[in-house]
Design an enzyme around this catalytic site. Structure first.
Site, PDB file in Angstrom:
ATOM      1  N   ASP A  87     -46.780 -19.589  24.684  1.00  0.00           N
ATOM      2  CA  ASP A  87     -45.509 -19.847  24.029  1.00  0.00           C
ATOM      3  C   ASP A  87     -44.920 -18.545  23.489  1.00  0.00           C
ATOM      4  O   ASP A  87     -45.628 -17.735  22.881  1.00  0.00           O
ATOM      5  CB  ASP A  87     -45.740 -20.845  22.889  1.00  0.00           C
ATOM      6  CG  ASP A  87     -44.482 -21.148  22.113  1.00  0.00           C
ATOM      7  OD1 ASP A  87     -43.551 -21.708  22.712  1.00  0.00           O
ATOM      8  OD2 ASP A  87     -44.432 -20.819  20.913  1.00  0.00           O
TER       9      ASP A  87
ATOM     10  N   GLU B  27     -44.232 -17.754  28.740  1.00  0.00           N
ATOM     11  CA  GLU B  27     -42.846 -18.073  28.430  1.00  0.00           C
ATOM     12  C   GLU B  27     -42.232 -16.724  28.047  1.00  0.00           C
ATOM     13  O   GLU B  27     -42.473 -16.224  26.934  1.00  0.00           O
ATOM     14  CB  GLU B  27     -42.756 -19.060  27.270  1.00  0.00           C
ATOM     15  CG  GLU B  27     -41.325 -19.453  26.957  1.00  0.00           C
ATOM     16  CD  GLU B  27     -41.201 -20.352  25.733  1.00  0.00           C
ATOM     17  OE1 GLU B  27     -40.299 -21.206  25.731  1.00  0.00           O
ATOM     18  OE2 GLU B  27     -41.990 -20.195  24.782  1.00  0.00           O
TER      19      GLU B  27
END
Length: 714
Positions: free
Chosen positions: A342, A378
């Site tokens: 993330d 990401e």
């Protein structure tokens, strides 16, 4: 109680069958107390006197799995200098392998007074906070082996442990929403029938329920609020006191037996302690300045590139050690197969700028365990220069946000997207080839957990997040969505037909693009969130997958299965190398592995690529020009395919290429047809594509095509 010196490594609580070694890092501490908590809430404090390289440790013979514990750290409380030690707060072990309970929204877990933030609050947090748990690490893995699907053969399925399983009628109610539910045959059979190779689970590291959401009667549904990087989230377990570890391992074992990899969405960029007004739960009270990035000239505040209040200090050796120890633990002890990181750009901020040569990437690159796992970034955060799609090192794959945006724009009829659409369809060589990466560096997606579902993408122009309690201010406002003429639910048959076709268009494009496709759970079923594009706080039917399928849902599922199978059976859709030719599609490929045609079968030229009103084209994929061996060294030979795209709202007449490309073509996908017409079309034949549709034609070759697990071609 006997207290032995113990050892400074491994960090955490390590049970060896006879007792437990406890070890915790704090450079700033003056004293550290290990606190054993009984079932009745009574606390036994043990002062740690052994310290090696700032690791405080002891060994307690006779301590058993299930023991609850925490730490109290005595040291400076000087926020202006970056220090926030507070012995009135019982702290979690950063290396805890299981955590019991949740925090309460109570003044006791905060180190300041709500009525006067400048004043110290010394209420004891015991009874209001979470507790670490000693676990039994032993588990019978049997003959568990990782599936090890090659990237180019992968189809990833992003899923939420609870959301996927909470309403499934074949899953027993008592285990719905748990790791055990994911392991249930009904869920596994669905995944197998769909043809996915890996399930990517939204965060399962222990996370915290935000006190602000608790006040509103909501909860942190997605789980991007980690506090325990080695602990499976206890809310997804049917049992407690460390049973979540065994239940998680059992889930992984069952998925591996079904030949499905397990990828974890991990949040190493920040923790649940938030900004300077957040609770004191673990890292803040242990050694605030060693764990967190602080503002250089105002150390009482946190440098935040995540939008959550804090960012971990990626140049700290102790932070890097924690992350690497956590990753290795999940691979070696929990048997997971990969990670999706993330806001990974924050991990690359060794100082302030994003640096792909940072220490974090160096550690990953040289680690013999983690470097062999699937690594998905990401590739952005909210800090300066944070959008880094295409800029991660060669070992990494990336969520391709440009793929998502381009494909959405193409199918909603946005102008000037044809050339970029072609780049995304062919693996985004413009983003990845310069660094020596392959098409599978691109994790292609149209839908992820964050945003509209596939059905909502074609049903809403605007977000409808009123249920989140923020007056519809939260969530992305620019969704590149199109409601097909009516906002939200409708009985208009023409609108419903168009919406169903648009979902098929998006799925077909995704699954037949070069790169690695990622589906979001429930999109194959027509799942809706009622236009809510930010269900991070909706742990209810708004966010859960609805398994009560109507006819359109069943038809969409069958379509998705068929296109996944087409991809699986034909290596021309999952190449390991980029097509020959230029990334801007100029000229024709020297190997003729791919060719681009106008609808009239003339070759695409510069004028056509630059035409902002162009929405139709035809792509030839040469099955004999794959020119690469598979993993067993066999040369791949496949059938030829023609992909016909029409994003225009009206029908478009196509003319198939001449016999040099194939004398006979059969239709295997038509997103505008309820039943695919299997009639053959000859070279040069005319074919009319319905408005907004995809047709895939196949020219069969006599040579057999090797597929994974077979040896038909040598």
């Amino acid at each position: 109680m006997e207290i032995w010196p113990g050892a400074p490594y491994p960090l955490g609580a390590t049970y060896d069958g006879a007792g437990v070694n406890f070890a915790v890092f704090s450079e700033v501490a003056d004293r550290v107390e290990l606190c054993l908590v009984g079932d009745d809430g009574d606390e036994t404090r043990i002062e740690l006197t052994e310290v090696d390289a700032f690791v405080w440790h002891c060994y307690l013979p006779g301590i058993q799995p299930g023991q609850l514990y925490g730490y109290r750290v005595h040291g400076p409380f000087d926020p202006d200098a970056g220090h926030r030690c507070d012995p009135t707060k019982l702290l979690l072990d950063p290396y805890a392998k299981a955590i019991e309970g949740q925090i309460e929204n109570d003044q006791a877990i905060f180190s300041y007074d709500f009525t006067d933030p400048g004043r110290r609050n010394e209420l004891d947090s015991l009874g209001k906070t979470m507790l670490s748990v000693v676990i039994n690490p032993f588990f019978d893995w049997g003959h568990d082996r990782p599936p090890r699907h090659e990237y180019h053969d992968s189809v990833i399925y992003e899923a939420h442990v609870k959301g996927l399983t909470m309403t499934h009628p074949e899953v027993p109610e008592e285990i719905r929403g748990t790791y055990a539910a994911i392991a249930h045959p009904a869920i596994i059979e669905h995944l197998q029938g769909l043809g996915i190779t890996a399930i990517e689970l939204l965060p399962v590291h222990q996370f915290v329920q935000d006190t602000t959401l608790q006040d509103q009667g909501l909860s942190n549904y997605w789980g991007y609020n980690t506090i325990g990087f080695l602990a499976p989230h206890n809310g997804y377990a049917s049992g407690g006191r460390g049973q979540q570890v065994t239940e998680f391992k059992t889930m992984v074992k069952a998925l591996h037996e079904a030949d499905i990899e397990v990828i974890l969405d991990v949040v190493y960029n920040h923790t649940a302690e938030g900004n300077h007004l957040g609770p004191t739960l673990a890292f803040r009270g242990l050694d605030n300045a060693s764990y967190y990035r602080l503002v250089d000239d105002e150390k009482s505040h946190y440098y935040d590139t995540t939008g959550t209040g804090n960012s971990l200090l990626m140049r700290s050796p102790h932070v890097l050690q924690l992350i690497m120890d956590s990753l290795r633990y999940w691979v070696t002890e929990m048997h997971v197969d990969g990670f999706r990181f993330d806001l990974a750009a924050t991990l690359a901020r060794q100082f302030h700028e994003v640096d792909k040569l940072s220490a974090f990437f160096d550690l990953i690159q040289q680690d013999p365990v983690i470097s062999q796992a699937k690594l998905i970034a990401e590739p952005w955060d909210i800090g300066d220069g944070g959008y880094q799609v295409g800029n991660f090192p060669p070992l990494w794959t990336e969520w391709n946000g440009k793929y998502r945006d381009t494909v959405r724009d193409y199918w909603r009829g946005e102008g000037a997207t044809l050339g970029e659409f072609a780049s995304r369809l062919t693996g985004s060589s413009d983003l990845y080839e310069h660094s020596g990466r392959r098409p599978f560096a691109s994790i292609n997606f149209v839908i992820a957990h964050d945003g509209f579902t596939l059905r909502d993408l074609v049903s809403y122009n605007e977000k409808h997040n009123e249920a989140n309690g923020e007056d519809n201010r939260d969530g992305e406002s620019h969704n590149r969505s199109w409601n097909c003429g009516v906002e939200g639910p409708t009985d208009d048959p023409e609108v419903l037909t168009l919406r169903a076709r648009q979902q098929r268009n998006l799925l077909a494009t995704l699954l037949l693009s070069q790169g690695v496709p990622m589906l979001a759970h429930g999109d194959e079923l027509g799942r809706t969130q009622g236009g809510n594009n930010n269900v991070y706080c909706q742990d209810n039917e708004i966010a859960w997958v609805d398994w009560d399928l109507d006819l359109p849902g069943r038809q969409l599922l069958e379509f998705t299965r068929a296109v996944v199978a087409l991809r699986r059976d034909h290596p021309v859709f999952r190449r390991r190398r980029f097509f020959a030719g230029r990334a801007d599609h100029g000229g024709e490929s020297e190997r003729r592995d791919i060719e681009w045609f106008r609808p009239d079968s003339g070759h695409m030229g510069e004028a056509e690529w630059g035409d902002s009103n162009a929405g139709a084209m035809m792509v030839f994929l040469n099955g004999q020009a794959i020119d690469e061996p598979d993993e067993r060294g066999r040369r791949l030979v496949d059938d030829d395919f023609l992909l016909l795209f029409n994003a225009w709202h009206e029908p478009v007449d196509f003319v198939l290429p001449g016999s040099a490309y194939g004398d006979s073509w059969e239709c295997c996908v038509d997103t505008a047809a309820e039943v695919v017409d299997d009639a053959e079309h000859g070279a040069g034949a005319a074919l009319t594509l319905s408005g907004r549709s995809v047709v895939v034609l196949r020219h069969r070759r006599s040579a057999p095509v090797p597929t994974p697990g077979t040896s038909t071609q040598t």
